[in-house]
Design a protein around this motif. Sequence first.
Motif, mmCIF file in Angstrom:
data_model
loop_
_atom_site.group_PDB
_atom_site.id
_atom_site.type_symbol
_atom_site.label_atom_id
_atom_site.label_comp_id
_atom_site.label_asym_id
_atom_site.label_seq_id
_atom_site.Cartn_x
_atom_site.Cartn_y
_atom_site.Cartn_z
ATOM 1 N N VAL A 121 16.483 -4.471 -9.647
ATOM 2 C CA VAL A 121 16.898 -5.455 -10.152
ATOM 3 C C VAL A 121 15.766 -5.623 -8.480
ATOM 4 O O VAL A 121 15.345 -7.478 -8.716
ATOM 5 N N ALA A 122 15.410 -5.182 -7.932
ATOM 6 C CA ALA A 122 14.891 -4.948 -6.640
ATOM 7 C C ALA A 122 12.976 -5.771 -7.459
ATOM 8 O O ALA A 122 12.399 -5.704 -7.709
ATOM 9 N N GLY A 123 12.062 -6.386 -5.849
ATOM 10 C CA GLY A 123 11.110 -6.721 -6.104
ATOM 11 C C GLY A 123 10.776 -8.048 -7.908
ATOM 12 O O GLY A 123 10.006 -8.000 -8.216
ATOM 13 N N ILE A 124 11.333 -8.970 -6.973
ATOM 14 C CA ILE A 124 11.277 -9.819 -7.986
ATOM 15 C C ILE A 124 10.348 -11.040 -7.772
ATOM 16 O O ILE A 124 10.318 -11.366 -6.325
ATOM 17 N N GLU A 125 9.889 -11.865 -8.526
ATOM 18 C CA GLU A 125 9.144 -12.964 -8.160
ATOM 19 C C GLU A 125 10.039 -14.811 -7.949
ATOM 20 O O GLU A 125 11.025 -14.924 -9.170
ATOM 21 N N ALA A 126 10.392 -15.266 -7.072
ATOM 22 C CA ALA A 126 11.475 -16.147 -7.034
ATOM 23 C C ALA A 126 10.592 -17.134 -5.806
ATOM 24 O O ALA A 126 9.878 -17.088 -5.182
ATOM 25 N N GLU A 127 10.672 -18.512 -6.031
ATOM 26 C CA GLU A 127 10.197 -19.583 -5.136
ATOM 27 C C GLU A 127 10.716 -19.337 -4.278
ATOM 28 O O GLU A 127 10.114 -20.206 -2.947
ATOM 29 N N ILE A 128 11.832 -19.178 -3.991
ATOM 30 C CA ILE A 128 12.863 -18.836 -2.579
ATOM 31 C C ILE A 128 12.107 -18.431 -2.007
ATOM 32 O O ILE A 128 11.561 -18.128 -0.510
ATOM 33 N N PHE A 129 10.480 -17.462 -1.606
ATOM 34 C CA PHE A 129 9.851 -15.796 -1.304
ATOM 35 C C PHE A 129 8.925 -16.955 -0.742
ATOM 36 O O PHE A 129 8.290 -16.468 0.400
ATOM 37 N N ALA B 224 -1.853 -28.496 5.193
ATOM 38 C CA ALA B 224 -1.330 -29.696 4.327
ATOM 39 C C ALA B 224 -1.150 -29.168 2.640
ATOM 40 O O ALA B 224 -0.052 -29.659 1.988
ATOM 41 N N THR B 225 -1.434 -28.365 2.221
ATOM 42 C CA THR B 225 -1.432 -27.863 0.726
ATOM 43 C C THR B 225 -0.119 -27.153 0.969
ATOM 44 O O THR B 225 0.618 -27.145 -0.183
ATOM 45 N N SER B 226 -0.005 -26.461 2.182
ATOM 46 C CA SER B 226 1.113 -25.289 2.053
ATOM 47 C C SER B 226 2.963 -26.541 2.020
ATOM 48 O O SER B 226 3.959 -26.247 1.297
ATOM 49 N N ARG B 227 2.534 -27.607 2.811
ATOM 50 C CA ARG B 227 3.451 -28.401 3.178
ATOM 51 C C ARG B 227 4.335 -28.775 2.070
ATOM 52 O O ARG B 227 5.492 -29.271 2.167
ATOM 53 N N ASP B 228 3.131 -29.042 0.988
ATOM 54 C CA ASP B 228 3.921 -30.068 -0.241
ATOM 55 C C ASP B 228 3.657 -29.584 -1.192
ATOM 56 O O ASP B 228 2.230 -29.328 -1.699
ATOM 57 N N PRO B 229 4.276 -28.200 -1.786
ATOM 58 C CA PRO B 229 5.926 -28.707 -1.508
ATOM 59 C C PRO B 229 6.751 -27.765 -0.188
ATOM 60 O O PRO B 229 7.660 -28.140 0.049
ATOM 61 N N TRP B 230 5.940 -26.133 -0.214
ATOM 62 C CA TRP B 230 6.934 -25.247 0.452
ATOM 63 C C TRP B 230 7.607 -25.306 1.080
ATOM 64 O O TRP B 230 7.997 -24.337 1.996
ATOM 65 N N GLU C 160 3.591 -18.835 2.065
ATOM 66 C CA GLU C 160 2.618 -19.991 2.347
ATOM 67 C C GLU C 160 2.560 -19.617 4.342
ATOM 68 O O GLU C 160 1.101 -19.294 4.672
ATOM 69 N N VAL C 161 2.921 -18.788 5.036
ATOM 70 C CA VAL C 161 3.003 -18.881 6.840
ATOM 71 C C VAL C 161 2.255 -18.235 6.187
ATOM 72 O O VAL C 161 1.303 -17.823 7.371
ATOM 73 N N ARG C 162 2.212 -16.305 5.433
ATOM 74 C CA ARG C 162 1.325 -15.547 6.011
ATOM 75 C C ARG C 162 0.232 -15.813 5.149
ATOM 76 O O ARG C 162 -1.158 -15.562 5.636
ATOM 77 N N ARG C 163 0.114 -17.118 4.030
ATOM 78 C CA ARG C 163 -1.620 -17.013 4.085
ATOM 79 C C ARG C 163 -2.303 -17.953 4.613
ATOM 80 O O ARG C 163 -3.491 -17.861 4.852
ATOM 81 N N LEU C 164 -1.666 -19.086 5.336
ATOM 82 C CA LEU C 164 -1.873 -19.651 6.910
ATOM 83 C C LEU C 164 -2.322 -18.890 7.541
ATOM 84 O O LEU C 164 -3.364 -18.429 8.040
#
Length: 607
Positions: free
Chosen positions: A225-233, A283-289, A238-242
């Motif tokens: 069940v590895a490789g899941i997509e979940a909001e907790i990640f 600012a985009t990352s901060r709300d809501p992530w 977002e930090v990586r994107r920044l």
Amino acid sequence: MSTHTHSAAFPAPSSLEVVPGTERAQAAYPYYMQFTAADDQRFWFYNSMHFPEPMSAFDMVTAEAAYCALGSSTTRVHCIPTTLGIDYRIINGRVYIGGNAVTDPGEIARRTGEFQQRAFYYYGNWERLYAQWREKMLALIRDAQSLPKLELPEFEPLSNVHSGRGIATNHALLDTYQRTLEGYFRMWHHHFEFLLLGYGAYMTFFAFCKKAFPEISDQTIARMVAGIEAEIFRPDEEVRRLARRAVELGVDDEFKEGRTPQAIMAALETRGAAGRGWLDELATSRDPWFNINVGDGFYHYHRSWNDDLSMPFAGLPGYIAAVRAGESLERPIEKLQAERRQLIQDYRELLGSEQERQAYDQMIGLAHRVFPYVEGHKFYCEHWYTNLFFNKIREFGALLAAHGFFAREDDVFQLTHYELKAAIIDLMTAWSNGSPPRGPEHWPQIVAERRAAIAEWAKESTPPALGPVPDVIDDPAIVMLWGITRESLDRWLRASSDVASRELRGFAASSGVVEGPACVVKSVEEIGRVRKGDILVCQITNPTWAPIFQKIAGAVSDIGGSMSHAAIVAREFGLPAVVGTGTATSRIKDGQRIRVDGGRGVVTLLS
């Protein structure tokens, strides 16, 4: 949890003593949280996964609300056949929990009938009900965000008088507090709406695999069940994107180790369009992530990234260095999913009949459907909503501090939620009748006493478990999340009697072997000590520590099972990890060289 017990036992609850001088602080916890003589006959374990540090008086509401909702779900709503809810007790600020098993075959059969009507409906309508759940949580979050600002004006606003409202402003304090508290209890019911069903689906598949493939490891099943997509990640993504955007915009030179977020943002303001562009991305990352706590959301001082940008900014220099080096910052989801598909197919081919293969397909399919919720719900519940809750209580603290009840706003968390209501009514009454409130005479000494007690409790060693050892543990949450099994308890007992051993054993959470210096972290505040190449040793890790995971070489935890957050995060990041050792943070010294064998579940002390 089975009521049949083994002859071996951990210390009895009655053998634990309240630290001398802290008796009144211990007595502040409600009577139903205190150990009694009857509790010596039951098994308890220290819930260091969620409560790794001594709990302040107010923060105990996180246990109170959570276990009330958890018990409702297992006992009354979904009617889990073999288990009821979880009891909890507190001593020296530490939370111990114990399960309530159903052992009578007739009662199990009766509950099974109820369970099938309820759980199977959820499984059959999972996507629709999950979408509905998400809307309920977002509505609850909006309600929390819309709670009125706290104020006590000298005179009631004329507009209230002329409108004939008929209710004075002081009543709004009580109303807002009760709505704040009620919303928090409600949130925990939403939290558990699906959770045990998710674990149940995984445990059913787990049991099938153990029977069909006797040699299969827990870790191999978990990898299916590895490789899941979940909001907790998503916050870490977002930090990586920044980090990527900083390099693309040419402002990456501003992100240096040890530089504060405030200094970096001030410097970016002077970098023209590129600097402002990156700040817009932030600012985009901060709300809501960035509405995510630095811990697991159970302590008032586990502030969100939005309240304190130190955690995400600490991860940026490392990610930026990786981008400069041409490395990919993407989680290897496709690789994990490809390995998962191959693993599932390899074991499917070992099954001897079409009937078995159909059952296998159904069970793994259900596990894949439910598991994104099992991880994703945390972002909305323990993090986003809980941060709003604690910040609202902090507002009450600021109001009371302004009226002399105590020195600073965070002192409010030394009151129980019952006591806080009394303090609010005291202030309401004083405002209404023009007399001074009684709180400034009453609370400062109590607050100081309780702060001192927490400091003393933090120095005390905490037994991982108490009472007689059960022969069987059959609560799905206790097994999968906490990693409490008959075998793990045996390991804990052996570890307590064999302190000279150079090995610790736990669950093989994530494969690989690594050697390095241990960085022993016993609280969120210490996470900043982690350096590149360290092996993180802690009571439990948290998905929100993901920016730190780029630094570490491996992880070891005191508690946790094969599907605990620590195990899941380690697998997602490809880090060797052993969880559920029971005693790692007490046995391993900071800086000690250790070897972690994540495939065997063994930690070796090398120095």
